[in-house]
Design an enzyme around this catalytic site. Structure first.
Site, PDB file in Angstrom:
ATOM      1  N   CYS B  87     -17.019  39.841 -11.376  1.00 46.92           N
ATOM      2  CA  CYS B  87     -17.137  38.729 -12.314  1.00 46.92           C
ATOM      3  C   CYS B  87     -15.824  37.945 -12.262  1.00 46.92           C
ATOM      4  O   CYS B  87     -14.829  38.366 -12.832  1.00 46.92           O
ATOM      5  CB  CYS B  87     -17.381  39.253 -13.721  1.00 46.92           C
ATOM      6  SG  CYS B  87     -17.424  37.963 -14.946  1.00 46.92           S
ATOM      7  N   LEU B  88     -15.875  36.848 -11.543  1.00 41.92           N
ATOM      8  CA  LEU B  88     -14.646  36.088 -11.345  1.00 41.92           C
ATOM      9  C   LEU B  88     -15.025  34.605 -11.288  1.00 41.92           C
ATOM     10  O   LEU B  88     -15.923  34.225 -10.545  1.00 41.92           O
ATOM     11  CB  LEU B  88     -13.991  36.526 -10.030  1.00 41.92           C
ATOM     12  CG  LEU B  88     -12.626  35.956  -9.694  1.00 41.92           C
ATOM     13  CD1 LEU B  88     -11.620  36.326 -10.765  1.00 41.92           C
ATOM     14  CD2 LEU B  88     -12.159  36.481  -8.351  1.00 41.92           C
TER      15      LEU B  88
END
Lengths: 427, 159
Positions: B87-88
């Site tokens: 999750c970036l």
């Protein structure tokens, strides 16, 4: 704008090991942050960032923000910037020789810059850049190649701009023959002003103005300038006109009247298939394929068109755009037919065969990737060609020998081919 | 095959010739859009001394579309789930074509240095991270020891 694209991939860090490593900075500045190559038909965003017209338009079809600062951005906000375009083209031409010369001797004197500059012609056109010659060779043969390069450059320019040579008229003041548009546009003004500016010795610029068209360069040399300069400088002067090519094009960019209008964005949702087909047909584009393909085709053409006619200082004609469209489409379609989006699919390594079968499917349509096909089958083609040549030769030899034989009616040597031939003819 | 965009060639060259410290990325020989990546755990993080394997894939539309990156090594991290998905922001909404493989991998490395349990992907890990940070960090260290072993040539000499 057609820049001679280097065969190898250049890198700003090429300059790290030259005597002016700071050029790395300049080299990176002149590159597009999307394709990492030198800016082509660069455009400016309101947030002050520059990209290749094509690159940024392509991205804006997906996202409405600036790639560098993420601020809001739409295609209509883009501004062309001729100066940067010309700086880039000029630099791209110059780059190879810059690199070459700066790696040779660590101490380039100011004066030597002349040679470096004049050498630009030869690297950009005459030879392929990217693989720098050995230093000794380049310094020895600089003069000769300089000449070659210029003639090729001249020829290239002539072919590039045939329309510019069309209508010529004589200037009433300096009685030179110039393209009409040029004459009406700026030349007369310049000629009238020249009297006063001549004194101020800016001979460089005057030369510019007096030879606005590349086609003029060889034939009409203004007399007073010839005499005012030492004869040893004549060669240099001649080259300067080539050297100022981009500057001229930039200065004259105001004369370019924008012939073509923006291609509008279409609302594909509301268009029926027939309407879409009509739209494509009105642009003389192929209207085959699924709706999705047609939409993609229009979108890509719109992008090519707008970046070419709206942003480029040196636009190409529609046929060239169509060629680019079809080659894009060929690539695009083969890529998608192999459904390459998932990692696992690609890892299976069957993409190659997929691509070939996809190509065959498209064989009869105009989306057929001719180049790709050629590439796949070069070796086969070559083998076939050799085979054909050989059998052709053989047939000729047979014929000759046959005629010889019938003439002299004597067997020179026992030729197996001849015998086979005879028997086959008897049969 | 359709030609590899120049940009990808250029990026690959640079990754190989001038690698980022603590990060390696090598293209797969069958598919130059597929990279095998290793990232060293940042110092003073629970992942210190670990070497994490990742895969990176450049989709057809790259650089218009973000690269796809996934951890192959098991990792205990609130923003990385058990499938290795990350999750970036720069891999999702904040992707921009001005970014590149190098910058993306640096962001991933930075994510290891500063886990963000308030924007979790692995909910259980994030919960643990918020409630009992100490135990979570201990677990992350343990997993690092267990799974993120350096390959032989990178192993520090023990003599």
């Amino acid at each position: 704008m057609k820049l001679s694209v280097p065969e190898t991939i250049s890198n700003p860090r090429d300059f790290l090991h030259t005597s002016v490593p700071q050029l790395t900075d300049l080299d990176s500045l002149l590159r597009c942050h999307i394709c990492k190559d030198f800016l082509k038909a660069s455009v400016l965003t309101p947030c002050g960032h520059s990209f290749c017209s094509i690159c940024i338009r392509k991205y804006l079809q997906k996202e409405s923000k600036c790639p560098l600062c993420l601020s809001d951005l739409t295609e209509s906000m883009l501004q062309k910037e001729f100066l940067v375009q010309e700086i880039c083209s000029s630099y791209v031409k110059l780059r190879g020789s810059l690199q070459k010369h700066l790696t040779i001797s660590s101490q380039e004197e100011e004066k030597d810059n002349e040679i470096i500059i004049s050498d630009e012609a030869d690297t950009s056109v005459g030879t392929k850049r990217g693989t720098p010659d050995s230093p000794s060779l380049s310094s020895v043969s600089t003069k000769k190649r300089k000449h070659d390069g210029i003639t090729t450059l001249l020829m290239k320019k002539k072919t590039d701009h045939p329309q510019r040579q069309e209508k010529k008229a004589q200037c009433p003041i300096c009685s030179k023959h110039l393209p009409l548009s040029e004459l009406e546009g700026s030349h007369i003004d310049e000629c009238l002003n020249k009297g006063s500016s001549l004194e101020r010795s800016d001979s460089f610029e005057i030369l510019d103005e007096r030879t606005p068209s590349p086609s003029m360069e060889s034939s009409h040399q203004p007399l007073e300038e010839k005499t005012s300069l030492p004869s040893s400088h004549l060669l240099e002067v001649k080259e300067k006109k080539d050297i100022t090519y981009h500057n001229e094009r930039y200065l004259n960019s105001g004369l370019l009247q924008q012939k073509e209008n923006r291609l509008p964005r279409l609302d594909f949702q509301s268009l029926s298939m027939t309407q879409l087909k009509q739209k494509l047909a009105s642009l003389a584009l192929p209207s085959n394929g699924t709706k999705q393909q047609m939409v993609a085709r229009y979108k890509h053409y719109e992008m090519l068109w707008n970046s070419n006619f709206l942003d480029s200082i040196d636009p190409v004609d529609e046929n060239e755009l169509k060629r680019r469209l079809s080659s894009w489409e060929a690539k695009h379609n083969t890529d998608h037919s192999s459904d390459s989006n998932s990692i696992t699919n690609l890892l299976r390594g069957n993409k190659r065969t997929n691509a070939i079968s996809a190509m065959i499917k498209l064989f009869k349509s105009d989306r057929f990737d001719r180049k790709g096909w050629m590439r796949h089958h070069t070796s086969t083609f070559k083998a076939l060609k050799l085979e054909a040549q050989r059998s052709d030769k053989l047939a000729k030899m047979k014929k000759e020998e046959l005629s010889q034989k019938s003439d002299a009616n004597s067997e020179v040597s026992s030729e197996p081919i001849l015998k086979i031939d005879q028997t086959s003819e008897n049969n | 095959m359709a030609a590899l965009p120049k940009r990808i060639i250029k990026e690959t060259e640079r990754l190989v010739s001038d690698p980022v410290p603590g990060i390696t990325a090598e293209p797969h020989e069958d598919n130059l859009r597929y990279f095998q990546v290793t990232i060293e755990g940042p110092q003073q993080s629970p992942y210190e001394n670990g070497v994490f394997q990742l895969e990176l894939f450049l989709p057809d539309d790259y650089p218009m579309e973000a690269p796809k990156v996934r951890f192959l090594t098991k990792i205990y991290h609130p923003n990385i789930d058990r499938l290795g998905r990350i999750c970036l922001d720069v891999l999702k909404n904040n992707w921009s074509p001005a970014l590149q493989i190098r910058t993306v991998l640096l962001s991933v490395q930075a994510l290891l240095a500063s886990p963000n349990p308030n924007d979790p992907l692995a909910n259980d890990v994030a919960e643990e991270w918020i409630k009992h940070e100490d135990t979570a960090i201990a677990k992350a260290k343990e997993w690092t020891k267990l799974y993120a072993k350096p390959t032989q040539d990178e192993e520090p000499a023990k003599e």
